[in-house]
Scaffold this active site. Structure first.
Site, PDB file in Angstrom:
ATOM      1  N   GLU A 183       0.818  -1.220   0.000  1.00  0.00           N
ATOM      2  CA  GLU A 183       0.000   0.000   0.000  1.00  0.00           C
ATOM      3  C   GLU A 183       0.847   1.264   0.000  1.00  0.00           C
ATOM      4  O   GLU A 183       1.213   1.769   1.062  1.00  0.00           O
ATOM      5  CB  GLU A 183      -0.933   0.000   1.228  1.00  0.00           C
ATOM      6  N   LYS A 240      -2.340  -2.049  -3.279  1.00  0.00           N
ATOM      7  CA  LYS A 240      -3.405  -1.213  -2.696  1.00  0.00           C
ATOM      8  C   LYS A 240      -3.016   0.254  -2.855  1.00  0.00           C
ATOM      9  O   LYS A 240      -2.400   0.849  -1.970  1.00  0.00           O
ATOM     10  CB  LYS A 240      -3.596  -1.571  -1.207  1.00  0.00           C
TER      11      LYS A 240
HETATM   12  P1  13P Z   1      -9.227   4.181   4.025  1.00  0.00           P
HETATM   13  O1  13P Z   1     -10.046   3.396   3.020  1.00  0.00           O
HETATM   14  O2  13P Z   1     -10.028   4.795   5.106  1.00  0.00           O
HETATM   15  O3  13P Z   1      -8.287   5.131   3.331  1.00  0.00           O
HETATM   16  O4  13P Z   1      -8.303   3.148   4.756  1.00  0.00           O
HETATM   17  C1  13P Z   1      -7.665   2.185   4.024  1.00  0.00           C
HETATM   18  C2  13P Z   1      -6.498   1.721   4.742  1.00  0.00           C
HETATM   19  O5  13P Z   1      -6.316   0.549   4.947  1.00  0.00           O
HETATM   20  C3  13P Z   1      -5.547   2.730   5.208  1.00  0.00           C
HETATM   21  O6  13P Z   1      -4.332   2.121   5.448  1.00  0.00           O
END
Ligand code: 13P
Length: 378
Positions: free
Chosen positions: A196, A238
């Site tokens: 991510e 992600k």
């Molecule tokens: P949000 O969808 O609220 O951005 O959170 C996703 C997430 O896993 C943040 O690390």
């Protein structure tokens, strides 16, 4: 779904790690995006969870956090739309009121448990205004422990801010390197890494600037993943959607956001990656669903990877606002949670419509848990 992901497992090149682990990783990654389902992130750290509770007057205690997470994991029919949930360390150790471990509740619902394993984004020494995500120390042992507890995938979030003179090359490279080291350790432990790199929405930057930064970040991340020998078929990306900054005067349409996001991803994400699951980043639930829907409606058949969701706020926020720490609000809160999950499953098919929001609330206010008619129309 990528062509590579459609190859039989035996044909995927797996020479760098034992065949059994590669096979399991590929199966888990596929299972996480089968049937147009997606991920629910419920991995807020205690400080983040407490901040969201405080804003609604909910006590910031271990018990309140446990009760809220119990509300989420016991939402009836959640497994119709959600394939995996991302837990926080405190949550993965917690139990339902009746003593059943959350991990058992989740797996009994047909959902795969995942775990956030970074220890947070800290100020990066020498780089004012920028963050580096920490958590590599001792990670190998923690991953082993989480696997033994039942987790089958993990998450690590890097944070990239856009501003005057930032992001710097140094910050992008340091975060990409940490993401790649984390991903390699996950695959060694049999956990699918959710990688991510989040380019933040805060700021006045344009959509074009977000696109440029996101592409650069993703190219750097995939370069480091390659160098750390991460098997792309056994990971999930992600990313953020490509969006104008929250304070940018020009806010593009849903279709323009979809076009820019897909174009950026096509330039930077290898086709061997099976799925891209967006974070919501502070978008409203409706907007996140509409944008994901537009991407799938316009491009799904031409893309090498599945476009899915891994939302926290865009799925949870309405439910949290209804619950407010009150037992009496449990069922309406669960219905609201289910509704957002259902809208996002429809968005994966390009079948979400704003009308679902009103139809959804009709069937969600019926007094029972997700009405049968709602479940069957997804
Ligand atoms: P949000 O969808 O609220 O951005 O959170 C996703 C997430 O896993 C943040 O690390």
């Amino acid at each position: 779904m990528s062509e590579m992901a459609l190859l039989p497992h035996s044909k995927v090149c797996v020479q760098r790690r034992p065949d059994m682990i590669s096979h399991e990783l590929i199966c888990t990654a596929r299972a996480l995006f089968a049937d147009d389902k997606g991920l629910l992130a419920m991995d807020e750290s205690n400080p983040t969870c407490n901040k969201r509770f405080a804003a609604l007057g909910i006590p910031q205690t271990v018990e309140a956090r446990r009760a809220y997470r119990e509300l989420i994991v016991t939402t009836p029919s959640l497994g119709d739309c959600i394939s995996g949930v991302i837990l926080y360390d405190e949550t993965i150790h917690q139990l339902k009121d009746d003593g059943t471990p959350f991990v058992k509740v989740i797996t009994d619902a047909g959902i795969i448990p995942g775990i956030k394993v970074d220890t947070g984004a800290m100020n990066m020494a020498g780089y004012p205004g920028e963050k580096i995500t920490e958590g590599l120390d001792g990670l190998r042992d923690r991953l082993k422990e989480y696997f033994e507890m039942g987790a089958r995938f993990a998450k690590w979030r890097a944070v990239i801010a856009i501003g005057d003179g930032i992001p710097s090359q140094g910050c992008i490279e340091a975060n990409a390197q940490a993401l790649a080291r984390y991903a390699a350790l996950c695959q060694e432990a049999g956990l699918v890494p959710v990688v991510e790199p989040e380019v933040l929405m805060e700021g006045e930057h344009t959509l074009g600037r977000c696109c440029e930064v996101t592409e650069k970040v993703l190219r750097t991340v995939f370069d480091r993943l390659y160098k750390q020998r991460v098997m792309l078929e056994g990971m999930i990306l992600k990313p953020n959607m490509v969006l104008p900054g929250l304070a940018c005067p020009k806010q593009e349409t849903v279709d323009e956001v979809a076009d820019a996001t897909v174009q950026c991803l096509l330039r930077a994400v290898p086709a061997a990656v099976p799925a891209i699951a967006f974070l919501s980043g502070g978008q409203s639930g409706e907007l996140a669903s509409a944008r994901l829907n537009a991407m799938n409606a316009r491009f799904k058949l031409r893309l090498p990877w599945a476009l899915a969701f891994s939302f926290a706020r865009a799925i949870q926020q309405p439910a949290l606002e209804i619950w407010r720490g009150e037992k009496a609000n449990l069922l309406p809160a669960q219905r609201a949670l289910y509704h957002r999950a259902r809208c996002n499953r429809a968005a994966r098919r390009g079948a979400y419509d704003a009308a679902m929001e009103t139809n959804g609330s009709e069937c969600n206010s019926s007094g029972g848990l997700p009405a049968k008619s709602c479940v069957s129309t997804v």
